[in-house]
Design a protein around this motif. Structure first.
Motif, PDB file in Angstrom:
ATOM      1  N   ASP A 128       0.776  -1.207   0.043  1.00  0.00           N
ATOM      2  CA  ASP A 128      -0.063   0.071  -0.014  1.00  0.00           C
ATOM      3  C   ASP A 128       0.739   1.358   0.059  1.00  0.00           C
ATOM      4  O   ASP A 128       0.396   2.547  -0.159  1.00  0.00           O
ATOM      5  CB  ASP A 128      -0.779  -0.033   1.198  1.00  0.00           C
ATOM      6  CG  ASP A 128      -0.191  -0.053   2.412  1.00  0.00           C
ATOM      7  OD1 ASP A 128       0.634   0.151   2.786  1.00  0.00           O
ATOM      8  OD2 ASP A 128      -0.943  -0.924   3.551  1.00  0.00           O
ATOM      9  N   ASP A 129       2.175   1.160   0.212  1.00  0.00           N
ATOM     10  CA  ASP A 129       3.137   2.168   0.133  1.00  0.00           C
ATOM     11  C   ASP A 129       4.393   1.699  -0.512  1.00  0.00           C
ATOM     12  O   ASP A 129       4.626   0.267  -0.405  1.00  0.00           O
ATOM     13  CB  ASP A 129       3.827   2.695   1.551  1.00  0.00           C
ATOM     14  CG  ASP A 129       2.285   3.909   1.857  1.00  0.00           C
ATOM     15  OD1 ASP A 129       2.078   4.604   1.217  1.00  0.00           O
ATOM     16  OD2 ASP A 129       2.051   3.518   3.066  1.00  0.00           O
ATOM     17  N   ALA A 130       5.092   2.420  -1.115  1.00  0.00           N
ATOM     18  CA  ALA A 130       6.562   1.990  -1.859  1.00  0.00           C
ATOM     19  C   ALA A 130       7.392   3.158  -1.742  1.00  0.00           C
ATOM     20  O   ALA A 130       6.895   4.084  -1.933  1.00  0.00           O
ATOM     21  CB  ALA A 130       6.186   1.501  -3.192  1.00  0.00           C
ATOM     22  N   TYR A 131       8.550   2.801  -1.725  1.00  0.00           N
ATOM     23  CA  TYR A 131       9.964   3.701  -1.944  1.00  0.00           C
ATOM     24  C   TYR A 131      10.864   3.402  -2.771  1.00  0.00           C
ATOM     25  O   TYR A 131      11.194   2.332  -2.885  1.00  0.00           O
ATOM     26  CB  TYR A 131      10.533   3.967  -0.445  1.00  0.00           C
ATOM     27  CG  TYR A 131       9.509   4.541   0.581  1.00  0.00           C
ATOM     28  CD1 TYR A 131       9.284   5.946   0.711  1.00  0.00           C
ATOM     29  CD2 TYR A 131       8.604   3.790   1.389  1.00  0.00           C
ATOM     30  CE1 TYR A 131       8.371   6.488   1.922  1.00  0.00           C
ATOM     31  CE2 TYR A 131       7.920   4.206   2.345  1.00  0.00           C
ATOM     32  CZ  TYR A 131       7.744   5.475   2.514  1.00  0.00           C
ATOM     33  OH  TYR A 131       6.887   6.077   3.468  1.00  0.00           O
ATOM     34  N   LEU A 132      11.409   4.238  -3.584  1.00  0.00           N
ATOM     35  CA  LEU A 132      12.358   4.209  -4.442  1.00  0.00           C
ATOM     36  C   LEU A 132      13.556   4.419  -3.664  1.00  0.00           C
ATOM     37  O   LEU A 132      13.807   5.531  -3.213  1.00  0.00           O
ATOM     38  CB  LEU A 132      12.190   4.798  -5.835  1.00  0.00           C
ATOM     39  CG  LEU A 132      13.399   4.861  -6.628  1.00  0.00           C
ATOM     40  CD1 LEU A 132      13.567   3.356  -7.363  1.00  0.00           C
ATOM     41  CD2 LEU A 132      13.296   5.926  -7.876  1.00  0.00           C
ATOM     42  N   ILE A 133      14.592   3.597  -3.435  1.00  0.00           N
ATOM     43  CA  ILE A 133      15.890   3.670  -2.766  1.00  0.00           C
ATOM     44  C   ILE A 133      17.087   3.856  -3.990  1.00  0.00           C
ATOM     45  O   ILE A 133      17.190   2.718  -4.568  1.00  0.00           O
ATOM     46  CB  ILE A 133      15.993   2.668  -1.797  1.00  0.00           C
ATOM     47  CG1 ILE A 133      14.931   2.732  -0.818  1.00  0.00           C
ATOM     48  CG2 ILE A 133      17.342   3.008  -1.032  1.00  0.00           C
ATOM     49  CD1 ILE A 133      14.937   1.343  -0.107  1.00  0.00           C
ATOM     50  N   ARG A 144      15.739   8.821  -1.394  1.00  0.00           N
ATOM     51  CA  ARG A 144      14.680   7.875  -1.053  1.00  0.00           C
ATOM     52  C   ARG A 144      13.416   8.712  -1.320  1.00  0.00           C
ATOM     53  O   ARG A 144      13.140   9.541  -0.646  1.00  0.00           O
ATOM     54  CB  ARG A 144      14.770   7.472   0.569  1.00  0.00           C
ATOM     55  CG  ARG A 144      13.280   6.548   0.796  1.00  0.00           C
ATOM     56  CD  ARG A 144      13.591   6.324   2.300  1.00  0.00           C
ATOM     57  NE  ARG A 144      14.472   5.114   2.443  1.00  0.00           N
ATOM     58  CZ  ARG A 144      14.443   3.907   2.616  1.00  0.00           C
ATOM     59  NH1 ARG A 144      13.350   3.450   2.739  1.00  0.00           N
ATOM     60  NH2 ARG A 144      15.376   3.290   3.046  1.00  0.00           N
ATOM     61  N   VAL A 145      12.597   8.147  -2.124  1.00  0.00           N
ATOM     62  CA  VAL A 145      11.441   8.844  -2.610  1.00  0.00           C
ATOM     63  C   VAL A 145      10.258   7.939  -2.655  1.00  0.00           C
ATOM     64  O   VAL A 145      10.256   6.836  -3.090  1.00  0.00           O
ATOM     65  CB  VAL A 145      11.862   9.319  -4.237  1.00  0.00           C
ATOM     66  CG1 VAL A 145      10.529  10.306  -4.583  1.00  0.00           C
ATOM     67  CG2 VAL A 145      13.025   9.992  -4.207  1.00  0.00           C
ATOM     68  N   GLN A 176      11.417  -0.591  -2.236  1.00  0.00           N
ATOM     69  CA  GLN A 176      10.704  -1.251  -0.977  1.00  0.00           C
ATOM     70  C   GLN A 176       9.408  -1.138  -0.920  1.00  0.00           C
ATOM     71  O   GLN A 176       8.730   0.151  -1.028  1.00  0.00           O
ATOM     72  CB  GLN A 176      11.462  -0.353   0.165  1.00  0.00           C
ATOM     73  CG  GLN A 176      11.133  -0.949   1.590  1.00  0.00           C
ATOM     74  CD  GLN A 176      11.867   0.082   2.665  1.00  0.00           C
ATOM     75  OE1 GLN A 176      11.602   1.189   2.931  1.00  0.00           O
ATOM     76  NE2 GLN A 176      12.840  -0.447   3.400  1.00  0.00           N
ATOM     77  N   SER A 177       8.649  -1.997  -0.619  1.00  0.00           N
ATOM     78  CA  SER A 177       7.285  -2.364  -0.517  1.00  0.00           C
ATOM     79  C   SER A 177       7.010  -2.191   0.624  1.00  0.00           C
ATOM     80  O   SER A 177       7.616  -3.055   1.685  1.00  0.00           O
ATOM     81  CB  SER A 177       6.936  -3.440  -1.287  1.00  0.00           C
ATOM     82  OG  SER A 177       7.052  -3.489  -2.841  1.00  0.00           O
ATOM     83  N   MET A 178       5.836  -1.676   1.306  1.00  0.00           N
ATOM     84  CA  MET A 178       5.268  -1.543   2.561  1.00  0.00           C
ATOM     85  C   MET A 178       3.799  -1.977   2.437  1.00  0.00           C
ATOM     86  O   MET A 178       3.306  -1.835   1.579  1.00  0.00           O
ATOM     87  CB  MET A 178       5.327  -0.277   3.171  1.00  0.00           C
ATOM     88  CG  MET A 178       6.977   0.127   3.140  1.00  0.00           C
ATOM     89  SD  MET A 178       7.955  -0.695   4.082  1.00  0.00           S
ATOM     90  CE  MET A 178       7.478   0.195   5.955  1.00  0.00           C
TER      91      MET A 178
END
Length: 231
Positions: A128-133, A144-145, A176-178
């Motif tokens: 339900d959230d994700a970040y590009l590292i 980190r976006v 990174q998947s959250m």
């Protein structure tokens, strides 16, 4: 930092073959010569043995069997070396056709200091959230976006928090998947890079992309024609 997401859609063979054949033809007489020498030594040993305490015939048989086993191993190694050389030549020839193509690779990509990098984040479907590292060549995290986990492609603008471009170089991109505040997984994001060179190495064929980034041929997950630039 401005971060946008978008929805998307053989001469060598002949040479190696000749070399392998030459090696094989040179080694075979050597093996035959060694075998003849072995038989002469064995015959001399039998002729000069003590008639009162003759050597057990099984010992001669064992010696002959050992020599035969060594001979077969040498021939097998030569055959494997020949096959390996031929396969390497074929791989080199086929990889040469990839030069100038755009290969889809995981993780490593070149940033020229100005042009944004388009990426396939490969986020977990349950996220339900994700970040590009983004990490530099030393493995240090430099950016980190937050991104849309459902986006098929995202564009990294290459700008730091002050709006200044990051230095030109090769960077590693991860997603990174959250879910509900907990990490599901972190995977390598994918991108396309132009292949400029193909090299043979002990680990297989190595393809050289933009900025000297190196990829094993098994790391290539896709291949496409480069986009035509309109004049």
């Amino acid at each position: 930092m401005d971060f946008m997401t978008t929805q998307s859609t053989s001469p060598s063979v002949q040479s190696n073959s000749m070399g392998a054949n030459t090696s094989s033809s040179q080694t075979s007489p050597a093996i035959n010569s060694d075998f003849e020498t072995f038989l002469k030594m064995l015959t001399t040993q039998m002729q000069n043995q003590d008639p009162l305490e003759p050597t057990d015939s099984t010992e001669f048989t064992a010696q002959l069997a050992q020599f035969s086993a060594v001979e077969q191993q040498v021939l097998t190694n030569e055959t494997l070396a020949t096959v390996s050389a031929q396969l390497a030549s074929l791989s080199s020839t086929s990889m040469a056709g990839w030069i100038g193509m755009e290969a889809r690779v995981a993780g490593l990509a070149h940033f020229d200091g100005a042009t944004p990098v388009e990426l396939y984040p490969m986020a977990n479907e349950a996220a339900d959230d994700a970040y590009l590292i983004v990490k530099d060549e030393n493995g240090d995290e430099v950016d980190r976006v937050k991104i849309d986990p459902s986006a098929e492609t995202v564009t990294w603008d290459g700008l730091d928090e002050n709006g200044q471009p990051f230095p030109e170089g090769n960077y590693v991109f991860q997603t990174q998947s959250m879910a509900e505040g907990k990490e599901l997984d972190t995977v390598l994001a994918e991108t396309y890079t132009r292949i400029n060179e193909a090299q043979a190495s002990t680990g297989g064929m190595v393809l050289i992309g933009e900025g000297g980034a190196k990829y094993l041929s098994v790391d290539i997950v896709g291949l496409r024609e480069p986009a035509k630039v309109e004049s």
